[in-house]
Design an enzyme around this catalytic site. Structure first.
Site, PDB file in Angstrom:
ATOM      1  N   TYR A  98       0.869  -1.561  -0.062  1.00 29.44           N
ATOM      2  CA  TYR A  98      -0.155  -0.121  -0.018  1.00 29.44           C
ATOM      3  C   TYR A  98       0.885   1.344  -0.282  1.00 29.44           C
ATOM      4  CZ  TYR A  98      -3.780  -3.247   0.310  1.00 29.44           C
ATOM      5  OH  TYR A  98      -4.575  -3.484   0.458  1.00 29.44           O
TER       6      TYR A  98
ATOM      7  N   HIS B  87     -14.809   0.439  -0.957  1.00 35.26           N
ATOM      8  CA  HIS B  87     -13.892  -0.444   0.021  1.00 35.26           C
ATOM      9  C   HIS B  87     -12.503   0.489   0.499  1.00 35.26           C
ATOM     10  CE1 HIS B  87     -14.442  -3.163  -3.617  1.00 35.26           C
ATOM     11  NE2 HIS B  87     -15.335  -4.350  -2.845  1.00 35.26           N
TER      12      HIS B  87
ATOM     13  N   CYS C  36      -7.105   1.749  13.157  1.00 34.38           N
ATOM     14  CA  CYS C  36      -6.146   0.931  13.995  1.00 34.38           C
ATOM     15  C   CYS C  36      -6.546  -0.721  13.205  1.00 34.38           C
ATOM     16  CB  CYS C  36      -6.485   1.538  15.226  1.00 34.38           C
ATOM     17  SG  CYS C  36      -6.296  -0.187  16.979  1.00 34.38           S
TER      18      CYS C  36
ATOM     19  N   GLU D  27     -14.229  -3.213 -22.467  1.00 34.73           N
ATOM     20  CA  GLU D  27     -14.650  -4.112 -22.985  1.00 34.73           C
ATOM     21  C   GLU D  27     -15.958  -4.681 -22.175  1.00 34.73           C
ATOM     22  OE1 GLU D  27     -11.563  -7.199 -21.515  1.00 34.73           O
ATOM     23  OE2 GLU D  27     -10.829  -5.725 -19.514  1.00 34.73           O
TER      24      GLU D  27
ATOM     25  N   ALA E   5     -13.282   5.351 -20.069  1.00 32.04           N
ATOM     26  CA  ALA E   5     -14.112   6.062 -20.108  1.00 32.04           C
ATOM     27  C   ALA E   5     -13.498   7.373 -20.632  1.00 32.04           C
ATOM     28  CB  ALA E   5     -14.084   6.178 -18.337  1.00 32.04           C
TER      29      ALA E   5
HETATM   30  P1  OAD Z   1     -10.343  -4.970 -12.109  1.00 30.57           P
HETATM   31  O1  OAD Z   1      -8.997  -5.035 -12.352  1.00 30.57           O
HETATM   32  O2  OAD Z   1     -10.884  -5.927 -12.000  1.00 30.57           O
HETATM   33  O3  OAD Z   1     -11.077  -4.216 -14.065  1.00 30.57           O
HETATM   34  C1  OAD Z   1     -10.850  -3.164 -14.397  1.00 30.57           C
HETATM   35  C2  OAD Z   1     -12.171  -2.865 -15.349  1.00 30.57           C
HETATM   36  O4  OAD Z   1     -11.487  -1.242 -15.982  1.00 30.57           O
HETATM   37  C3  OAD Z   1     -11.975  -3.915 -16.866  1.00 30.57           C
HETATM   38  O5  OAD Z   1     -13.716  -4.136 -17.008  1.00 30.57           O
HETATM   39  C4  OAD Z   1     -11.131  -3.143 -17.834  1.00 30.57           C
HETATM   40  O6  OAD Z   1     -12.107  -3.264 -19.767  1.00 30.57           O
HETATM   41  C5  OAD Z   1     -11.495  -1.648 -17.125  1.00 30.57           C
HETATM   42  N1  OAD Z   1     -10.894  -0.382 -18.394  1.00 30.57           N
HETATM   43  C6  OAD Z   1      -9.666  -0.299 -18.679  1.00 30.57           C
HETATM   44  N2  OAD Z   1      -9.345   0.299 -18.763  1.00 30.57           N
HETATM   45  C7  OAD Z   1     -10.493   1.801 -18.687  1.00 30.57           C
HETATM   46  C8  OAD Z   1     -10.749   2.706 -19.335  1.00 30.57           C
HETATM   47  N3  OAD Z   1      -9.216   3.553 -19.841  1.00 30.57           N
HETATM   48  N4  OAD Z   1     -11.816   3.363 -19.196  1.00 30.57           N
HETATM   49  C9  OAD Z   1     -12.919   2.919 -18.490  1.00 30.57           C
HETATM   50  N5  OAD Z   1     -12.716   1.448 -18.043  1.00 30.57           N
HETATM   51  C10 OAD Z   1     -10.977   0.856 -18.606  1.00 30.57           C
HETATM   52  O7  OAD Z   1     -10.970  -3.734 -11.268  1.00 30.57           O
HETATM   53  P2  OAD Z   1     -12.236  -3.423 -10.470  1.00 30.57           P
HETATM   54  O8  OAD Z   1     -13.421  -4.138 -11.369  1.00 30.57           O
HETATM   55  O9  OAD Z   1     -12.473  -2.149 -10.124  1.00 30.57           O
HETATM   56  O10 OAD Z   1     -11.067  -4.572  -4.479  1.00 30.57           O
HETATM   57  O11 OAD Z   1     -11.948  -4.466  -9.143  1.00 30.57           O
HETATM   58  C11 OAD Z   1     -13.244  -4.329  -9.226  1.00 30.57           C
HETATM   59  C12 OAD Z   1     -11.810  -4.379  -6.783  1.00 30.57           C
HETATM   60  O12 OAD Z   1     -11.194  -5.932  -7.498  1.00 30.57           O
HETATM   61  C13 OAD Z   1     -10.987  -3.446  -6.532  1.00 30.57           C
HETATM   62  O13 OAD Z   1     -11.851  -2.359  -5.893  1.00 30.57           O
HETATM   63  C14 OAD Z   1      -9.871  -4.315  -5.741  1.00 30.57           C
HETATM   64  C15 OAD Z   1     -10.263  -5.902  -6.522  1.00 30.57           C
HETATM   65  O14 OAD Z   1      -9.832  -6.743  -5.547  1.00 30.57           O
HETATM   66  C16 OAD Z   1     -10.160  -4.050  -3.073  1.00 30.57           C
HETATM   67  O15 OAD Z   1      -8.849  -3.803  -3.396  1.00 30.57           O
HETATM   68  C17 OAD Z   1     -11.038  -4.547  -1.901  1.00 30.57           C
END
Ligand code: OAD
Length: 260
Positions: free
Chosen positions: A79, A132, A140, A231, A247
């Protein structure tokens, strides 16, 4: 939590970013869910992409309470690296487009992000919850301790550097919801899902619960569900519209269309 059992919509074709979207009415309430994809164009890596954060790490080594108990130094190093990287990036046009939408809708706008970065706030978002947690906050590690999370951008790279709680003496930890923990602000999120008429989901792979089920929950009340990303997400069958593209390119145009 179990997912609602709604039938999937008949799969409408996903569309590239040249679209026409029905403008919002004065009754519409918009729930926006964002994931790592919205910050990708700012230079923050997503989790599951080719260069994703989880490629070089096992989730169970850095993102669970068990990992922190076994090796707090490794968890803090992970982190701390992310904190350092965060200091070098800025909000992108997608974050700013959501601020525009919030200004247009006022209290009919709600933003729920899975992201722990502060780019939505940097752009100016106000009606926001971080389900999250926050990368730039520390708290803590003892669940029963009442010390509140506090702003903290420092890096802790060795065991000796990890601070302890001034109240109870336990180690301090990142204010992040790890796997196996309950996300934050869920009561408020469920209430907003109940009353929204439009669900706008941006840049999330649709594989992590409970966020992956929000689209099904919103559809219980017939909300229109739109997805934006390069995607299709894993929960794609539940969206009415999938707008394929980055986005930062799609959202500014979409917000203009929605705001009429
Ligand atoms: P992911 O890495 O699973 O997915 C990211 C998504 O963003 C994918 O579907 C990509 O296609 C999309 N993406 C990539 N570039 C992009 C762009 N320029 N514009 C729009 N979309 C784009 O990430 P999350 O779905 O956010 O949790 O992951 C969910 C959670 O899993 C996170 O919050 C984290 C992780 O484990 C914790 O750490 C608790």
């Amino acid at each position: 939590m179990r997912a609602a059992t709604l039938p999937a919509l008949p799969a409408a074709a996903a569309r590239a970013a040249d679209f026409m979207i029905q403008p919002l009415s004065a009754q519409d309430r918009v729930f926006v869910l964002t994931g790592a994809g919205i910050s990708a164009e700012s230079g923050l890596p997503t989790f599951r992409g080719a260069d994703g954060l989880w490629r070089g790490h096992h989730v169970q080594d850095v993102a669970t309470p068990e990992a922190f108990r076994a090796n707090p130094e490794m968890v803090w190093q992970f982190y701390s690296e992310r904190r350092k990287r965060h200091a070098t990036v800025s909000a992108n046009p997608a974050h700013f487009a959501l601020v525009e939408l919030e200004r247009h809708l006022g209290e009919r706008f709600f933003l729920c992000t899975q992201n722990v970065d502060s780019l939505h706030e940097q752009a100016g978002s106000k009606r926001i919850v971080h389900m999250h947690g926050r990368l730039m906050q520390t708290r803590c590690s003892r669940e029963t301790c009442r010390t509140k999370p506090f702003e903290d951008d420092r890096a802790y790279l060795s065991r000796a550097e990890i601070p302890t709680c001034p109240q109870c003496g336990a180690l301090l930890r990142p204010h992040i919801c790890w796997f196996g923990e309950v996300p934050f602000s869920m009561d408020r999120i469920f209430e907003q899902l109940r009353i929204c008429t439009v669900l706008l989901t941006v840049g999330t792979s649709g594989v992590v619960e409970p966020a992956a089920s929000f689209v099904r929950m919103a559809r219980i009340n017939r909300a229109r569900a739109i997805y934006i990303g390069p995607e299709e997400p894993a929960n794609r069958p539940f969206f009415d519209e999938v707008l394929l593209g980055k986005a930062g390119e799609v959202l500014p145009k979409l917000v203009k269309e929605l705001a009429g």
